[in-house]
Write a protein that holds these residues in place. Structure first.
Motif, PDB file in Angstrom:
ATOM      1  N   ALA A  14       4.922  27.295   5.350  1.00 13.05           N
ATOM      2  CA  ALA A  14       3.705  27.283   6.173  1.00 13.05           C
ATOM      3  C   ALA A  14       2.804  28.469   5.842  1.00 13.05           C
ATOM      4  CB  ALA A  14       4.080  27.298   7.648  1.00 13.05           C
ATOM      5  N   ILE A  15       3.401  29.639   5.593  1.00  8.98           N
ATOM      6  CA  ILE A  15       2.605  30.816   5.232  1.00  8.98           C
ATOM      7  C   ILE A  15       1.880  30.573   3.916  1.00  8.98           C
ATOM      8  CG2 ILE A  15       2.738  33.231   4.498  1.00  8.98           C
ATOM      9  CD1 ILE A  15       5.004  33.594   6.522  1.00  8.98           C
ATOM     10  N   GLY A  16       2.574  29.981   2.947  1.00  4.83           N
ATOM     11  CA  GLY A  16       1.930  29.674   1.671  1.00  4.83           C
ATOM     12  C   GLY A  16       0.765  28.728   1.834  1.00  4.83           C
ATOM     13  N   THR A  17       0.957  27.698   2.669  1.00  4.67           N
ATOM     14  CA  THR A  17      -0.127  26.745   2.923  1.00  4.67           C
ATOM     15  C   THR A  17      -1.295  27.412   3.627  1.00  4.67           C
ATOM     16  OG1 THR A  17       1.477  24.936   3.075  1.00  4.67           O
ATOM     17  CG2 THR A  17      -0.697  24.557   4.046  1.00  4.67           C
ATOM     18  N   ALA A  18      -0.986  28.269   4.600  1.00  7.57           N
ATOM     19  CA  ALA A  18      -2.039  28.912   5.384  1.00  7.57           C
ATOM     20  C   ALA A  18      -2.837  29.928   4.579  1.00  7.57           C
ATOM     21  CB  ALA A  18      -1.426  29.590   6.619  1.00  7.57           C
ATOM     22  N   MET A  19      -2.152  30.688   3.723  1.00  7.89           N
ATOM     23  CA  MET A  19      -2.847  31.761   3.007  1.00  7.89           C
ATOM     24  C   MET A  19      -3.567  31.262   1.752  1.00  7.89           C
ATOM     25  SD  MET A  19       0.371  33.803   1.244  1.00  7.89           S
ATOM     26  CE  MET A  19      -0.657  35.026   0.430  1.00  7.89           C
ATOM     27  N   ALA A  71      -8.512  33.745 -11.525  1.00  9.01           N
ATOM     28  CA  ALA A  71      -7.690  34.703 -10.779  1.00  9.01           C
ATOM     29  C   ALA A  71      -6.671  34.020  -9.879  1.00  9.01           C
ATOM     30  CB  ALA A  71      -8.593  35.617  -9.949  1.00  9.01           C
ATOM     31  N   ILE A  72      -6.982  32.812  -9.391  1.00  5.94           N
ATOM     32  CA  ILE A  72      -6.017  32.149  -8.508  1.00  5.94           C
ATOM     33  C   ILE A  72      -4.752  31.762  -9.281  1.00  5.94           C
ATOM     34  CG2 ILE A  72      -7.822  31.317  -6.960  1.00  5.94           C
ATOM     35  CD1 ILE A  72      -7.527  28.556  -8.184  1.00  5.94           C
ATOM     36  N   PHE A  73      -4.888  31.469 -10.557  1.00  2.92           N
ATOM     37  CA  PHE A  73      -3.726  31.130 -11.364  1.00  2.92           C
ATOM     38  C   PHE A  73      -3.035  32.390 -11.890  1.00  2.92           C
ATOM     39  CE2 PHE A  73      -6.704  27.508 -11.751  1.00  2.92           C
ATOM     40  CZ  PHE A  73      -5.941  26.583 -11.046  1.00  2.92           C
ATOM     41  N   SER A 111       5.620  27.596  -4.106  1.00  2.00           N
ATOM     42  CA  SER A 111       5.325  26.178  -4.358  1.00  2.00           C
ATOM     43  C   SER A 111       4.263  25.646  -3.412  1.00  2.00           C
ATOM     44  CB  SER A 111       6.601  25.351  -4.248  1.00  2.00           C
ATOM     45  OG  SER A 111       7.156  25.421  -2.947  1.00  2.00           O
ATOM     46  N   SER A 112       4.288  26.062  -2.134  1.00  2.00           N
ATOM     47  CA  SER A 112       3.264  25.603  -1.192  1.00  2.00           C
ATOM     48  C   SER A 112       1.923  26.275  -1.461  1.00  2.00           C
ATOM     49  CB  SER A 112       3.702  25.871   0.256  1.00  2.00           C
ATOM     50  OG  SER A 112       3.886  27.264   0.480  1.00  2.00           O
ATOM     51  N   LEU A 113       1.961  27.521  -1.914  1.00  2.00           N
ATOM     52  CA  LEU A 113       0.723  28.204  -2.296  1.00  2.00           C
ATOM     53  C   LEU A 113       0.070  27.492  -3.475  1.00  2.00           C
ATOM     54  CD1 LEU A 113      -1.101  30.724  -1.855  1.00  2.00           C
ATOM     55  CD2 LEU A 113       0.325  31.904  -3.537  1.00  2.00           C
ATOM     56  N   GLY A 114       0.883  27.003  -4.403  1.00  2.00           N
ATOM     57  CA  GLY A 114       0.345  26.257  -5.538  1.00  2.00           C
ATOM     58  C   GLY A 114      -0.388  24.999  -5.108  1.00  2.00           C
ATOM     59  N   THR A 115       0.017  24.421  -3.984  1.00  2.58           N
ATOM     60  CA  THR A 115      -0.659  23.226  -3.467  1.00  2.58           C
ATOM     61  C   THR A 115      -2.000  23.560  -2.856  1.00  2.58           C
ATOM     62  OG1 THR A 115       1.493  22.218  -2.990  1.00  2.58           O
ATOM     63  CG2 THR A 115      -0.428  21.272  -1.896  1.00  2.58           C
ATOM     64  N   ALA A 131      -1.710  21.379 -17.299  1.00  2.84           N
ATOM     65  CA  ALA A 131      -0.923  22.528 -16.851  1.00  2.84           C
ATOM     66  C   ALA A 131      -0.578  22.422 -15.372  1.00  2.84           C
ATOM     67  CB  ALA A 131      -1.692  23.827 -17.126  1.00  2.84           C
ATOM     68  N   ARG A 132      -1.470  21.846 -14.586  1.00  2.00           N
ATOM     69  CA  ARG A 132      -1.172  21.638 -13.166  1.00  2.00           C
ATOM     70  C   ARG A 132      -0.031  20.635 -12.990  1.00  2.00           C
ATOM     71  NH1 ARG A 132      -2.029  24.114  -8.593  1.00  2.00           N
ATOM     72  NH2 ARG A 132      -2.793  22.270  -7.486  1.00  2.00           N
ATOM     73  N   ALA A 133       0.032  19.627 -13.857  1.00  2.00           N
ATOM     74  CA  ALA A 133       1.168  18.700 -13.811  1.00  2.00           C
ATOM     75  C   ALA A 133       2.465  19.441 -14.139  1.00  2.00           C
ATOM     76  CB  ALA A 133       0.944  17.542 -14.777  1.00  2.00           C
ATOM     77  N   MET A 134       2.404  20.357 -15.118  1.00  2.00           N
ATOM     78  CA  MET A 134       3.575  21.184 -15.428  1.00  2.00           C
ATOM     79  C   MET A 134       3.962  22.037 -14.224  1.00  2.00           C
ATOM     80  SD  MET A 134       2.858  22.586 -19.302  1.00  2.00           S
ATOM     81  CE  MET A 134       4.154  23.821 -19.089  1.00  2.00           C
ATOM     82  N   GLN A 135       2.966  22.599 -13.566  1.00  2.00           N
ATOM     83  CA  GLN A 135       3.235  23.359 -12.343  1.00  2.00           C
ATOM     84  C   GLN A 135       3.949  22.485 -11.317  1.00  2.00           C
ATOM     85  OE1 GLN A 135      -0.475  24.988 -10.779  1.00  2.00           O
ATOM     86  NE2 GLN A 135       0.331  27.050 -11.048  1.00  2.00           N
ATOM     87  N   GLY A 136       3.509  21.231 -11.196  1.00  2.00           N
ATOM     88  CA  GLY A 136       4.114  20.316 -10.237  1.00  2.00           C
ATOM     89  C   GLY A 136       5.576  20.045 -10.547  1.00  2.00           C
ATOM     90  N   LEU A 137       5.907  19.921 -11.837  1.00  2.00           N
ATOM     91  CA  LEU A 137       7.307  19.743 -12.219  1.00  2.00           C
ATOM     92  C   LEU A 137       8.125  20.967 -11.813  1.00  2.00           C
ATOM     93  CD1 LEU A 137       9.674  18.426 -13.611  1.00  2.00           C
ATOM     94  CD2 LEU A 137       8.787  19.232 -15.810  1.00  2.00           C
TER      95      LEU A 137
END
Length: 471
Positions: free
Chosen positions: A150-155, A171-173, A29-33, A110-116
């Motif tokens: 934190a790892i998700g946010t950092a990477m 590719a990121i998605f 979830s943090s990586l998605g942000t 789709a990003r809003a769906m990801q957020g849900l």
């Protein structure tokens, strides 16, 4: 004794596997942000769009989480955390697949769906910890979840840049799809099942309250984020709408037979203090992300590469501090460690407010490391103190409230601290700021940050309730 609302307790090995699965859920979830931010310049070119258009790729995700995370937690309490957590990961994975289609409107939707999906993942992962981990090890578990986040946010930025540069923006998605499938399988296999089936009381769900709360939070988030610091009529209208919807929400909760949030819950000193402190300190952390790049670039003269390396110091410290912070919480207690974390943040922010430009990168990095380590300790202790004292049937709701306070701090910190810095540096175009003006802006911004942390300390010192057990 285990109630129908509690999962079957896991064995020691099973507990570790379940915690690993929950930690990867928080990482996803943090990586998605963070992973999408680095793609914005590419998306401007790909879709021939303006920044104002492509910024909704980030905003739609943030808005969905902010407006829905409390409701997500409440639904988990009512219908069962395990199926909704699995559903959240599934929805996130499906939305990630849809994000790869080359259409900007579809990408934003789709990003809003990801957020849900992420709202379900964030709220229910934290709530699940108290279901499977004994109270004496809750701090370590919360620290592990904080480390994963934190790892998700950092990477995110580095992984996103690598994937875009080698395989293209889709590719990121696609990476999120693969990670989502892996996390879903791990959760399906290792999360303990409920002891007895949970009855789904759909008729008792507060749809009116949910709608009013969503309007309140969505309008507030938009008021704080639209205009990129240029506050105008639109922002005032949105803020007014947020206040009106908030008043109507309170009235609806007083009258509802099964309210989304029992107002008596918000009368509990420990919970209110935890939410206020979380919002205040997260605003301070956001200041490091908003102000830091300008200070490092215009006052210290760092290149883009050097800037990226220095800015990674904070997330790396957070990633390394989470589990040790959890051990400290379990050993010395949540309340003392909450206050200790705030004192560390006070020391780090004071260093940023007072250090001369001549201290250079070493002085800045040291202050950021102290601030971030303090934040990691505060988060582990604050979350443990609250979640360990919540009855099983309200853990999802309270977890949602904790995550909401964090998100509101991020949103408010971005707007408020950015405005303070812009005014303090006395520059319309920050790229034209002189090093002295930029340094002055940072000092004043973190002087405000010091005041916010002092306020959080006062709130923490006044909250002495040992328990928050609900009925």
């Amino acid at each position: 004794m285990h109630t129908p609302d509690n999962p079957v307790p896991a064995s020691s090995a099973g507990e570790r596997r379940a915690l690993l699965s929950l930690s990867l859920t928080m990482l996803l979830s943090s990586l998605g942000t963070s992973i999408a931010n680095v793609a914005l310049p590419t998306l401007i070119t790909v879709f021939s769009a303006s920044f104002q258009q492509v910024q909704w790729v980030v905003l739609s995700y943030l808005l969905a989480i902010t407006t829905l995370i409390v409701s997500a937690g409440r639904l988990g309490d009512m219908f069962g955390r395990r199926p909704l957590l699995l559903g959240g990961v599934g929805l996130f994975t499906l939305a990630s697949l849809l994000c790869s289609y080359p259409s900007l409107p579809l990408l934003i939707a789709a990003r809003a769906m990801q957020g849900l999906g992420a709202a379900l993942m964030m709220a229910l992962s934290m709530a699940y910890v108290a279901d499977i981990v004994p109270r004496e090890r809750t701090g370590r578990a919360m620290g592990l979840l904080g480390t994963a986040s934190a790892i998700g946010t950092a990477m995110g930025p580095s992984l996103g840049g690598l994937l875009i540069g080698s395989l293209g923006w889709q590719a990121i998605f696609a990476a999120n799809v693969l990670l989502g499938l892996a996390v879903f399988c791990l959760l399906q296999r290792h999360l303990p099942a409920p002891a007895t089936p949970r009855r789904a009381a759909r008729s008792g769900y507060d749809y009116v309250g949910t709608a009013l709360l969503s309007i309140t939070l969505g309008a507030y988030a938009l008021a704080m984020t639209l205009g990129r610091g240029d506050w105008g009529l639109r922002n005032n209208v949105l803020l007014g709408l947020a206040l009106l919807a908030a008043a109507l929400f309170v009235i609806s909760q007083q009258r509802a037979s099964a309210p989304l949030i029992k107002l008596s819950l918000l009368a509990r000193p420990l919970l209110v203090a935890a939410l206020v402190m979380s919002a205040l300190v997260t605003s301070v952390v956001m200041a490091t992300l908003v102000v830091g790049p300008f200070y490092l670039t215009h006052a210290l003269g760092l290149s883009t590469t050097q800037l990226g390396l220095v800015m990674s110091a904070g997330p790396l410290v957070a990633a390394c501090s989470g589990v040790p912070a959890g051990h400290l919480v379990d050993r010395f207690g949540a309340r003392p460690m909450t206050l200790s974390g705030l004192l560390l943040m006070l020391a780090g922010s004071s260093g940023l407010a007072l250090q001369p430009v001549t201290s250079g990168v070493p002085g800045y990095v040291l202050a950021i490391m102290i601030t971030t380590a303090g934040y990691a300790l505060f988060q582990a202790a604050n979350n443990t103190q609250v979640m360990a004292g919540v009855a099983a049937e309200q853990r999802g709701l309270v977890s949602g409230l904790l995550n909401l306070s964090r998100n509101l701090g991020l949103i408010t910190g971005t707007a408020a601290m950015g405005a303070v810095f812009a005014m303090a540096s006395k520059a319309v175009a920050l790229t034209a700021s002189q090093p002295q003006a930029t340094g002055s802006g940072m000092h004043i911004t973190f002087a405000v940050a010091v005041l916010l942390i002092v306020l959080a300390l006062l709130v923490g010192l006044r909250s002495r309730a040992p328990q928050m057990q609900t009925v």
